[in-house]
Design a protein around this motif. Structure first.
Motif, PDB file in Angstrom:
ATOM      1  N   VAL A 582     -50.222 -37.834 -79.069  1.00 27.68           N
ATOM      2  CA  VAL A 582     -50.253 -39.163 -79.687  1.00 27.68           C
ATOM      3  C   VAL A 582     -49.283 -39.185 -80.867  1.00 27.68           C
ATOM      4  O   VAL A 582     -49.297 -38.266 -81.696  1.00 27.68           O
ATOM      5  N   ASN A 583     -48.458 -40.222 -80.930  1.00 29.69           N
ATOM      6  CA  ASN A 583     -47.588 -40.387 -82.090  1.00 29.69           C
ATOM      7  C   ASN A 583     -48.409 -41.081 -83.174  1.00 29.69           C
ATOM      8  O   ASN A 583     -48.414 -42.310 -83.292  1.00 29.69           O
ATOM      9  N   HIS A 584     -49.122 -40.291 -83.949  1.00 31.86           N
ATOM     10  CA  HIS A 584     -50.024 -40.849 -84.959  1.00 31.86           C
ATOM     11  C   HIS A 584     -49.263 -41.597 -86.049  1.00 31.86           C
ATOM     12  O   HIS A 584     -49.767 -42.592 -86.582  1.00 31.86           O
ATOM     13  N   LEU A 585     -48.081 -41.108 -86.394  1.00 33.91           N
ATOM     14  CA  LEU A 585     -47.265 -41.800 -87.392  1.00 33.91           C
ATOM     15  C   LEU A 585     -46.990 -43.240 -86.970  1.00 33.91           C
ATOM     16  O   LEU A 585     -47.168 -44.186 -87.739  1.00 33.91           O
ATOM     17  N   LEU A 586     -46.545 -43.371 -85.725  1.00 33.86           N
ATOM     18  CA  LEU A 586     -46.183 -44.688 -85.197  1.00 33.86           C
ATOM     19  C   LEU A 586     -47.414 -45.572 -85.046  1.00 33.86           C
ATOM     20  O   LEU A 586     -47.401 -46.755 -85.421  1.00 33.86           O
ATOM     21  N   LEU A 587     -48.483 -45.024 -84.503  1.00 39.51           N
ATOM     22  CA  LEU A 587     -49.688 -45.811 -84.256  1.00 39.51           C
ATOM     23  C   LEU A 587     -50.283 -46.329 -85.569  1.00 39.51           C
ATOM     24  O   LEU A 587     -50.661 -47.507 -85.674  1.00 39.51           O
ATOM     25  N   LYS A 588     -50.344 -45.487 -86.578  1.00 44.37           N
ATOM     26  CA  LYS A 588     -50.890 -45.902 -87.869  1.00 44.37           C
ATOM     27  C   LYS A 588     -50.020 -46.991 -88.498  1.00 44.37           C
ATOM     28  O   LYS A 588     -50.520 -47.956 -89.077  1.00 44.37           O
ATOM     29  N   TRP A 589     -48.711 -46.834 -88.368  1.00 46.19           N
ATOM     30  CA  TRP A 589     -47.767 -47.816 -88.929  1.00 46.19           C
ATOM     31  C   TRP A 589     -47.938 -49.181 -88.262  1.00 46.19           C
ATOM     32  O   TRP A 589     -47.973 -50.214 -88.937  1.00 46.19           O
ATOM     33  N   VAL A 590     -48.064 -49.197 -86.938  1.00 48.33           N
ATOM     34  CA  VAL A 590     -48.241 -50.450 -86.205  1.00 48.33           C
ATOM     35  C   VAL A 590     -49.527 -51.143 -86.639  1.00 48.33           C
ATOM     36  O   VAL A 590     -49.554 -52.352 -86.899  1.00 48.33           O
ATOM     37  N   GLN A 591     -50.589 -50.377 -86.710  1.00 47.39           N
ATOM     38  CA  GLN A 591     -51.884 -50.951 -87.090  1.00 47.39           C
ATOM     39  C   GLN A 591     -51.870 -51.458 -88.530  1.00 47.39           C
ATOM     40  O   GLN A 591     -52.420 -52.519 -88.824  1.00 47.39           O
ATOM     41  N   GLU A 592     -51.232 -50.742 -89.412  1.00 46.03           N
ATOM     42  CA  GLU A 592     -51.185 -51.127 -90.821  1.00 46.03           C
ATOM     43  C   GLU A 592     -50.452 -52.455 -91.011  1.00 46.03           C
ATOM     44  O   GLU A 592     -50.857 -53.292 -91.812  1.00 46.03           O
ATOM     45  N   HIS A 593     -49.363 -52.652 -90.237  1.00 46.92           N
ATOM     46  CA  HIS A 593     -48.542 -53.853 -90.408  1.00 46.92           C
ATOM     47  C   HIS A 593     -48.870 -54.937 -89.378  1.00 46.92           C
ATOM     48  O   HIS A 593     -48.260 -56.013 -89.409  1.00 46.92           O
ATOM     49  N   GLN A 594     -49.809 -54.647 -88.486  1.00 51.15           N
ATOM     50  CA  GLN A 594     -50.256 -55.608 -87.469  1.00 51.15           C
ATOM     51  C   GLN A 594     -49.097 -56.118 -86.620  1.00 51.15           C
ATOM     52  O   GLN A 594     -49.000 -57.313 -86.319  1.00 51.15           O
ATOM     53  N   PHE A 595     -48.215 -55.206 -86.244  1.00 55.40           N
ATOM     54  CA  PHE A 595     -47.144 -55.559 -85.337  1.00 55.40           C
ATOM     55  C   PHE A 595     -47.696 -55.617 -83.912  1.00 55.40           C
ATOM     56  O   PHE A 595     -48.785 -55.107 -83.618  1.00 55.40           O
ATOM     57  N   THR A 596     -46.944 -56.226 -83.027  1.00 57.31           N
ATOM     58  CA  THR A 596     -47.376 -56.421 -81.635  1.00 57.31           C
ATOM     59  C   THR A 596     -46.921 -55.259 -80.761  1.00 57.31           C
ATOM     60  O   THR A 596     -45.754 -54.847 -80.819  1.00 57.31           O
ATOM     61  N   ILE A 597     -47.840 -54.738 -79.962  1.00 59.68           N
ATOM     62  CA  ILE A 597     -47.502 -53.699 -78.981  1.00 59.68           C
ATOM     63  C   ILE A 597     -47.570 -54.312 -77.586  1.00 59.68           C
ATOM     64  O   ILE A 597     -48.577 -54.900 -77.208  1.00 59.68           O
ATOM     65  N   VAL A 598     -46.489 -54.174 -76.843  1.00 58.66           N
ATOM     66  CA  VAL A 598     -46.437 -54.694 -75.474  1.00 58.66           C
ATOM     67  C   VAL A 598     -46.172 -53.538 -74.528  1.00 58.66           C
ATOM     68  O   VAL A 598     -45.156 -52.835 -74.653  1.00 58.66           O
ATOM     69  N   ASN A 599     -47.066 -53.314 -73.579  1.00 57.38           N
ATOM     70  CA  ASN A 599     -46.835 -52.300 -72.546  1.00 57.38           C
ATOM     71  C   ASN A 599     -45.862 -52.870 -71.533  1.00 57.38           C
ATOM     72  O   ASN A 599     -46.138 -53.889 -70.894  1.00 57.38           O
ATOM     73  N   ILE A 600     -44.717 -52.217 -71.366  1.00 54.34           N
ATOM     74  CA  ILE A 600     -43.691 -52.810 -70.500  1.00 54.34           C
ATOM     75  C   ILE A 600     -43.414 -52.017 -69.231  1.00 54.34           C
ATOM     76  O   ILE A 600     -42.629 -52.459 -68.395  1.00 54.34           O
ATOM     77  N   GLY A 601     -44.024 -50.856 -69.058  1.00 62.42           N
ATOM     78  CA  GLY A 601     -43.825 -50.170 -67.783  1.00 62.42           C
ATOM     79  C   GLY A 601     -43.516 -48.704 -67.959  1.00 62.42           C
ATOM     80  O   GLY A 601     -43.618 -48.138 -69.048  1.00 62.42           O
TER      81      GLY A 601
END
Length: 617
Positions: A582-601
């Motif tokens: 798990v890229n914990h750095l990236l995941l925590k950053w996304v959650q902190e800033h409430q950016f959108t995650i889109v699964n694209i394939g």
């Protein structure tokens, strides 16, 4: 039905345009279907994909496109031994609190859309239709046909000029007639195929659909159809909404069309043209629309095959209501049909480079914002993404690796036939072929001895193990021979490697040194960095070039924060989960800033990864 923007008078012109330009196909998307006259007209020749974001339009199109004739109502006839329309018209009704039209749109409710007698009948018949459907006396196709027939019949006793934003303060002769529900008039032809009817916002739906012909007939003026035809929406839904004002309008919700907003219409068209995946595009518009015809045609050229756009025109007297543009003061307007072939090709880079997004480009395009003035492919690699983006102003390609950069510059900016000739002459000169290790090693030695041109690097990449471009710490190419080689596919990719945006700027620099603020605010920055939780030859830091560690990951996230704070839009390709990591750095950053995650394939043939797009819009 009197309907604002109805294309009944343009059906012949649409058909003539299809014939004139020899437009072929089996699917026809009517993306702003309204009352369904266009789909109904063509339903014997195409599979119709109909859409409108108003529910009553969905009802009308269900009725017209799912039937080749008036439904038989077999189960009803068996139960009642009567024609269903005769039966409905013969019913007697007594109003209660559930009779919404009677209590709100007749003099009983202080409004004069209908007489009390007609309001009573409209409510009573609407409730009977619902009962019959819930009791399974009629099926779904019959249900929609009856609802559409009711809506159509309502127009014949409405005390209005055609729309329902206001009513006459006197009783029009039409409004005093007794209400009678009559069968909806439809084109009685054999259906070409099973049709599809949608009730969605068009610019969202096009991400899901594809086909041959798309007909686009958006609003031209500031009139919002949800307001003009709120009565139809309420009768179709019969949901007893909260209503306000003299017109008794229901809340619009999110049903305001961007195409009827002066400051947003052109951007809505841009988004539609960029993401639509149909070969042939037909657009109905007028010289009195919110978007000028010159601007609309100019926009279409950005997305048209060979930049070719054609215009067919016809004239007829404009329909006006109290919110119409009145640009023509009731004189003739010029109604046009704009036709172009959409450039739906995907130009795959001739460079097979690790981490390329060639298979994910359609998903990335779907996730772009409505407006893309400049597109910056920040970590361009093989340039599979940026080369396929139709930006209105420019596309910028940036790549740190000078060998990759020089190869892309060579492939993109030189005569394609000359490149093919150089490649084939060099292959012949060295005797290169699949598995010929001696010839390959001779080419590699020459390259490392100083003949390090893009041509020679490209040849090595074609015949190397898994097409790897890998160097040692002294910048010597050290990938062994593989089992691939020159092919017709590679030749085709070279010949068709061009950027869809004419204005392309190439940069060979570390992305951290880019001057972000020199770009206009409508710039979209796309980042495709090495993935922190995966490993590849280009990000291990052992090849004499910049590696990718936790420090580089944090540096990237800080830059993205800066862009977000400055009001820019960004898109980041990455993976969050991979092989149990798990890229914990990236995941925590996304959650902190409430950016959108889109699964694209999934990308990668040998080592698959579940890709995501992270975006700040």
């Amino acid at each position: 039905m009197r309907y604002l923007g109805s294309k009944i008078k343009l059906l012949d012109a649409i058909e003539k345009t299809i014939i004139k330009y020899n437009i072929q196909g089996k699917t026809f998307a009517d993306l702003f279907a309204g009352t369904g006259c266009v789909g109904d007209y063509f339903k014997d020749r195409y599979t119709i994909q109909s859409n409108d974001f108003l529910y009553f339009s969905y009802v009308m199109n269900q009725a017209k496109l799912k039937n080749s004739n008036v439904p038989s109502f077999k189960k009803f006839k068996k139960a009642y031994d009567k024609d269903i329309f005769t039966w409905l018209n013969s019913q007697e009704f007594e109003a209660d609190s559930t009779y919404f039209v009677y209590n709100n749109y007749t003099p009983i409710g202080g409004r004069m859309f209908f007489t009390e007698e007609n309001g009573l009948k409209i409510d009573g018949i609407r409730l009977k239709i619902e009962d019959l459907y819930q009791n399974r006396t009629i099926n779904e196709d019959e249900y929609y046909f009856l609802l559409a027939s009711l809506i159509e019949s309502v127009t014949k006793v409405s005390n209005t000029s055609g729309t329902y934003e206001a009513f006459f303060k006197f009783w029009d002769t039409r409004a005093t007639k007794a209400f009678v529900i009559e069968p909806l008039e439809i084109n009685k032809v054999k259906l070409f195929s099973k049709n599809e009817v949608y009730n969605k916002e068009t610019n969202s739906l096009i991400k899901e659909l594809s086909g041959d012909i798309a007909y686009i007939d958006p609003p031209y003026t500031v009139t919002q159809y949800v307001s003009a035809y709120h009565m139809f929406e309420t009768i179709a839904r019969y949901d007893s909404p909260e209503i306000t004002g003299k017109g008794g309008k229901r809340d619009r919700g999110n049903k305001n069309s961007l195409y009827a907003q002066r400051t947003k219409a052109l951007t809505a068209f841009e988004d539609l043209f960029r993401k639509i995946k149909y070969t042939h595009i037909l657009v109905s518009y007028s010289n009195q629309g919110l978007v000028s015809l010159d601007d609309l045609i100019s926009l279409a050229k950005h997305f048209a095959k060979d930049k070719q756009v054609y215009v067919e025109s016809t004239t007829y007297r404009e329909y006006q209501n109290h919110r119409s543009s009145n640009k023509g003061n009731g004189k003739n307007l010029n109604e046009v049909i704009i036709y172009f072939q959409k450039d739906i090709t995907l130009n795959k880079s001739p460079l097979n480079y690790s981490g390329s997004k060639d298979t994910l480009v359609p998903f990335i395009i779907n996730e772009l914002p409505d407006k893309v003035g400049t597109f910056v492919d920040v970590m361009g690699g093989a340039f599979n993404v940026g080369v396929n983006i139709s930006a209105l102003t420019a596309v910028v390609y940036n790549e740190l690796n000078p060998y990759v950069y020089n190869t892309i510059e060579w492939l993109l900016n030189n005569d394609k036939d000359k490149i093919i000739n150089q490649i084939e002459l060099a292959i012949s000169s060295y005797g290169l072929e699949k598995g010929n290790k001696d010839a390959y090693n001779k080419l590699r030695s020459d390259f490392n001895a100083g003949m390090n041109s893009p041509l020679y690097l490209y040849l090595l990449h074609m015949y190397s193990f898994q097409n790897m471009i890998r160097f040692n710490s002294r910048h010597e190419f050290n990938t062994p021979i593989g089992v691939a080689g020159y092919s017709e596919d590679i030749k085709h990719r070279i010949l068709h490697f061009y950027a869809k945006t004419e204005n392309v700027k190439l940069l060979n620099t570390d992305y951290t040194t880019l001057n972000w603020n020199e770009y206009p605010i409508d710039t979209v920055f796309y980042f495709d960095p090495p993935y922190f939780i995966t490993s590849a030859a280009y990000n291990d830091g052992k090849r004499g070039m910049k590696g990718w560690t936790a420090d580089e990951e944090v540096e990237l996230l800080n830059i993205l924060n800066y862009l977000d704070a400055q009001g820019y839009k960004f898109m980041l390709s990455n993976v969050i989960y991979h092989k149990g990591r798990v890229n914990h750095l990236l995941l925590k950053w996304v959650q902190e800033h409430q950016f959108t995650i889109v699964n694209i394939g999934t990308s990668g043939l040998r080592y698959t990864k579940k890709e995501v797009i992270i975006k700040n819009f």
